[in-house]
Write a protein that holds these residues in place. Structure first.
Motif, PDB file in Angstrom:
ATOM      1  N   SER A   1      49.247  61.492  74.495  1.00  0.00           N
ATOM      2  CA  SER A   1      50.536  62.163  74.456  1.00  0.00           C
ATOM      3  C   SER A   1      51.497  61.200  73.774  1.00  0.00           C
ATOM      4  CB  SER A   1      51.028  62.452  75.869  1.00  0.00           C
ATOM      5  OG  SER A   1      50.207  63.413  76.485  1.00  0.00           O
ATOM      6  N   GLY A   2      52.607  61.710  73.303  1.00  0.00           N
ATOM      7  CA  GLY A   2      53.588  60.841  72.687  1.00  0.00           C
ATOM      8  C   GLY A   2      54.083  59.810  73.685  1.00  0.00           C
ATOM      9  N   GLN A   3      54.036  58.553  73.293  1.00  0.00           N
ATOM     10  CA  GLN A   3      54.539  57.480  74.140  1.00  0.00           C
ATOM     11  C   GLN A   3      56.003  57.239  73.785  1.00  0.00           C
ATOM     12  OE1 GLN A   3      52.544  56.185  76.702  1.00  0.00           O
ATOM     13  NE2 GLN A   3      51.435  57.981  75.960  1.00  0.00           N
ATOM     14  N   VAL A   4      56.827  57.051  74.807  1.00  0.00           N
ATOM     15  CA  VAL A   4      58.261  56.914  74.610  1.00  0.00           C
ATOM     16  C   VAL A   4      58.741  55.566  75.131  1.00  0.00           C
ATOM     17  CG1 VAL A   4      58.642  59.419  74.623  1.00  0.00           C
ATOM     18  CG2 VAL A   4      58.765  58.132  76.780  1.00  0.00           C
ATOM     19  N   GLY A   5      60.036  55.313  74.956  1.00  0.00           N
ATOM     20  CA  GLY A   5      60.623  54.013  75.263  1.00  0.00           C
ATOM     21  C   GLY A   5      61.034  53.778  76.690  1.00  0.00           C
TER      22      GLY A   5
ATOM     23  N   GLY B   1      60.946  53.394  84.867  1.00  0.00           N
ATOM     24  CA  GLY B   1      61.326  54.753  84.537  1.00  0.00           C
ATOM     25  C   GLY B   1      62.682  54.877  83.867  1.00  0.00           C
ATOM     26  N   GLN B   2      63.202  53.760  83.352  1.00  0.00           N
ATOM     27  CA  GLN B   2      64.524  53.753  82.718  1.00  0.00           C
ATOM     28  C   GLN B   2      64.395  53.704  81.194  1.00  0.00           C
ATOM     29  OE1 GLN B   2      67.367  54.026  84.696  1.00  0.00           O
ATOM     30  NE2 GLN B   2      65.752  54.367  86.210  1.00  0.00           N
ATOM     31  N   PHE B   3      65.331  54.363  80.521  1.00  0.00           N
ATOM     32  CA  PHE B   3      65.398  54.322  79.064  1.00  0.00           C
ATOM     33  C   PHE B   3      66.520  53.377  78.645  1.00  0.00           C
ATOM     34  CE2 PHE B   3      63.315  58.383  79.725  1.00  0.00           C
ATOM     35  CZ  PHE B   3      62.356  58.392  78.720  1.00  0.00           C
TER      36      PHE B   3
ATOM     37  N   THR C   1      65.001  59.985  66.615  1.00  0.00           N
ATOM     38  CA  THR C   1      66.229  60.777  66.569  1.00  0.00           C
ATOM     39  C   THR C   1      67.362  60.045  65.856  1.00  0.00           C
ATOM     40  OG1 THR C   1      66.984  59.951  68.715  1.00  0.00           O
ATOM     41  CG2 THR C   1      65.670  61.992  68.702  1.00  0.00           C
ATOM     42  N   GLU C   2      67.124  58.796  65.501  1.00  0.00           N
ATOM     43  CA  GLU C   2      68.123  58.041  64.734  1.00  0.00           C
ATOM     44  C   GLU C   2      67.397  57.092  63.788  1.00  0.00           C
ATOM     45  OE1 GLU C   2      69.669  54.469  67.505  1.00  0.00           O
ATOM     46  OE2 GLU C   2      70.067  56.459  68.347  1.00  0.00           O
ATOM     47  N   LYS C   3      68.151  56.553  62.854  1.00  0.00           N
ATOM     48  CA  LYS C   3      67.571  55.693  61.819  1.00  0.00           C
ATOM     49  C   LYS C   3      66.804  54.525  62.432  1.00  0.00           C
ATOM     50  CE  LYS C   3      68.917  53.199  57.619  1.00  0.00           C
ATOM     51  NZ  LYS C   3      67.671  53.366  56.996  1.00  0.00           N
ATOM     52  N   ILE C   4      65.576  54.350  61.969  1.00  0.00           N
ATOM     53  CA  ILE C   4      64.705  53.279  62.456  1.00  0.00           C
ATOM     54  C   ILE C   4      65.063  51.976  61.752  1.00  0.00           C
ATOM     55  CG2 ILE C   4      62.314  52.439  62.467  1.00  0.00           C
ATOM     56  CD1 ILE C   4      61.442  55.405  62.738  1.00  0.00           C
ATOM     57  N   ASP C   5      65.149  50.906  62.511  1.00  0.00           N
ATOM     58  CA  ASP C   5      65.285  49.553  61.972  1.00  0.00           C
ATOM     59  C   ASP C   5      63.868  49.113  61.601  1.00  0.00           C
ATOM     60  OD1 ASP C   5      65.337  46.779  61.624  1.00  0.00           O
ATOM     61  OD2 ASP C   5      66.650  46.423  63.344  1.00  0.00           O
ATOM     62  N   TRP C   6      63.521  49.287  60.325  1.00  0.00           N
ATOM     63  CA  TRP C   6      62.131  49.086  59.903  1.00  0.00           C
ATOM     64  C   TRP C   6      61.662  47.659  60.083  1.00  0.00           C
ATOM     65  CZ3 TRP C   6      58.952  52.801  59.938  1.00  0.00           C
ATOM     66  CH2 TRP C   6      59.429  54.091  59.766  1.00  0.00           C
ATOM     67  N   ASP C   7      62.507  46.680  59.893  1.00  0.00           N
ATOM     68  CA  ASP C   7      62.092  45.294  60.127  1.00  0.00           C
ATOM     69  C   ASP C   7      61.671  45.113  61.587  1.00  0.00           C
ATOM     70  OD1 ASP C   7      62.573  44.590  57.483  1.00  0.00           O
ATOM     71  OD2 ASP C   7      64.607  43.874  57.906  1.00  0.00           O
TER      72      ASP C   7
ATOM     73  N   TYR D   1      62.141  62.232  61.157  1.00  0.00           N
ATOM     74  CA  TYR D   1      63.415  62.165  61.865  1.00  0.00           C
ATOM     75  C   TYR D   1      63.737  63.576  62.336  1.00  0.00           C
ATOM     76  CZ  TYR D   1      64.240  57.457  60.114  1.00  0.00           C
ATOM     77  OH  TYR D   1      64.145  56.119  59.844  1.00  0.00           O
ATOM     78  N   ILE D   2      64.070  63.685  63.609  1.00  0.00           N
ATOM     79  CA  ILE D   2      64.373  64.989  64.190  1.00  0.00           C
ATOM     80  C   ILE D   2      65.668  64.888  64.996  1.00  0.00           C
ATOM     81  CG2 ILE D   2      61.952  65.690  64.209  1.00  0.00           C
ATOM     82  CD1 ILE D   2      61.841  65.007  67.156  1.00  0.00           C
ATOM     83  N   THR D   3      66.215  66.021  65.377  1.00  0.00           N
ATOM     84  CA  THR D   3      67.506  65.997  66.073  1.00  0.00           C
ATOM     85  C   THR D   3      67.395  65.612  67.542  1.00  0.00           C
ATOM     86  OG1 THR D   3      67.366  68.364  66.468  1.00  0.00           O
ATOM     87  CG2 THR D   3      68.584  67.650  64.517  1.00  0.00           C
ATOM     88  N   GLU D   4      66.294  65.972  68.192  1.00  0.00           N
ATOM     89  CA  GLU D   4      66.129  65.570  69.588  1.00  0.00           C
ATOM     90  C   GLU D   4      64.660  65.600  69.973  1.00  0.00           C
ATOM     91  OE1 GLU D   4      67.011  69.330  72.361  1.00  0.00           O
ATOM     92  OE2 GLU D   4      68.725  68.803  71.100  1.00  0.00           O
ATOM     93  N   LEU D   5      64.365  64.866  71.070  1.00  0.00           N
ATOM     94  CA  LEU D   5      63.014  64.836  71.623  1.00  0.00           C
ATOM     95  C   LEU D   5      63.057  65.495  73.000  1.00  0.00           C
ATOM     96  CD1 LEU D   5      62.139  61.360  70.203  1.00  0.00           C
ATOM     97  CD2 LEU D   5      60.758  63.411  69.863  1.00  0.00           C
ATOM     98  N   GLY D   6      62.034  65.325  73.803  1.00  0.00           N
ATOM     99  CA  GLY D   6      61.889  66.056  75.062  1.00  0.00           C
ATOM    100  C   GLY D   6      62.972  65.833  76.106  1.00  0.00           C
ATOM    101  N   LEU D   7      63.593  64.663  76.126  1.00  0.00           N
ATOM    102  CA  LEU D   7      64.695  64.351  77.039  1.00  0.00           C
ATOM    103  C   LEU D   7      65.832  63.748  76.225  1.00  0.00           C
ATOM    104  CD1 LEU D   7      62.699  62.624  79.945  1.00  0.00           C
ATOM    105  CD2 LEU D   7      63.680  64.936  79.963  1.00  0.00           C
ATOM    106  N   PRO D   8      67.068  63.939  76.651  1.00  0.00           N
ATOM    107  CA  PRO D   8      68.203  63.433  75.870  1.00  0.00           C
ATOM    108  C   PRO D   8      68.196  61.920  75.635  1.00  0.00           C
ATOM    109  CG  PRO D   8      68.951  64.906  77.617  1.00  0.00           C
ATOM    110  CD  PRO D   8      67.484  64.698  77.822  1.00  0.00           C
ATOM    111  N   ASP D   9      67.610  61.144  76.563  1.00  0.00           N
ATOM    112  CA  ASP D   9      67.606  59.683  76.429  1.00  0.00           C
ATOM    113  C   ASP D   9      66.540  59.149  75.475  1.00  0.00           C
ATOM    114  OD1 ASP D   9      69.690  59.492  78.238  1.00  0.00           O
ATOM    115  OD2 ASP D   9      68.360  59.167  79.959  1.00  0.00           O
ATOM    116  N   ILE D  10      65.568  59.972  75.092  1.00  0.00           N
ATOM    117  CA  ILE D  10      64.463  59.514  74.244  1.00  0.00           C
ATOM    118  C   ILE D  10      64.925  59.437  72.793  1.00  0.00           C
ATOM    119  CG2 ILE D  10      62.126  59.972  73.423  1.00  0.00           C
ATOM    120  CD1 ILE D  10      61.637  61.508  76.039  1.00  0.00           C
TER     121      ILE D  10
END
Length: 132
Positions: A37-41, A46-48, A85-91, A112-121
């Motif tokens: 499954s997609g792994q998130v931050g 359990g905190q983002f 959902t926002e510009k990636i810092d590629w470095d 790049y998309i406008t949102e993911l499964g939860l607002p904090d992701i």
């Protein structure tokens, strides 16, 4: 199972990859396929974190944990899908990426998309792996 290996290559008759990935990955016959499954931050509590870079670090930690749970390593990863959902810092991302792959890059897609499964992701990374 077979002793064949996963093969990664960039065809010589097309442009080189524009990032740290491989154009094509060949999986040997009879390899066992793993899809995460997609792994998130999210962290272990359990905190983002608020920043994308902190979420990138947590996401890679979560990827390593899920791979280890099945005895998988970076060389087994055949495909990575990244959504942000926002510009990636590629470095920053590539520093984490290179720690995991050490230049044995899988195929990759980024969107790049406008949102993911939860607002904090802010980032989600899905891994496909094969074990010959």
């Amino acid at each position: 199972m077979t002793n064949e290996k996963i093969i990664r290559k960039n065809p010589s008759n097309m442009p080189a990859p524009v990032g740290n990935y491989t154009h094509i990955t060949r999986i040997p016959r009879n390899a066992e396929l793993f899809v995460t499954s997609g792994q998130v931050g999210v962290d272990v509590n359990g905190q983002f974190p608020d920043t994308l870079n902190e979420q990138v670090t947590n996401t890679f930690n979560n990827i390593k944990t899920v791979l280890q749970s099945e005895g998988l390593h970076a060389e087994h990863i055949i495909k990575v899908n990244v959504w942000a959902t926002e510009k990636i810092d590629w470095d920053y991302l590539y520093a984490e990426w290179d720690q995991l792959f050490q230049y044995d890059y899988p195929a990759m897609t980024i969107a790049y998309i406008t949102e993911l499964g939860l607002p904090d992701i802010k980032i989600e990374i899905e891994i496909w792996a094969a074990k010959p």
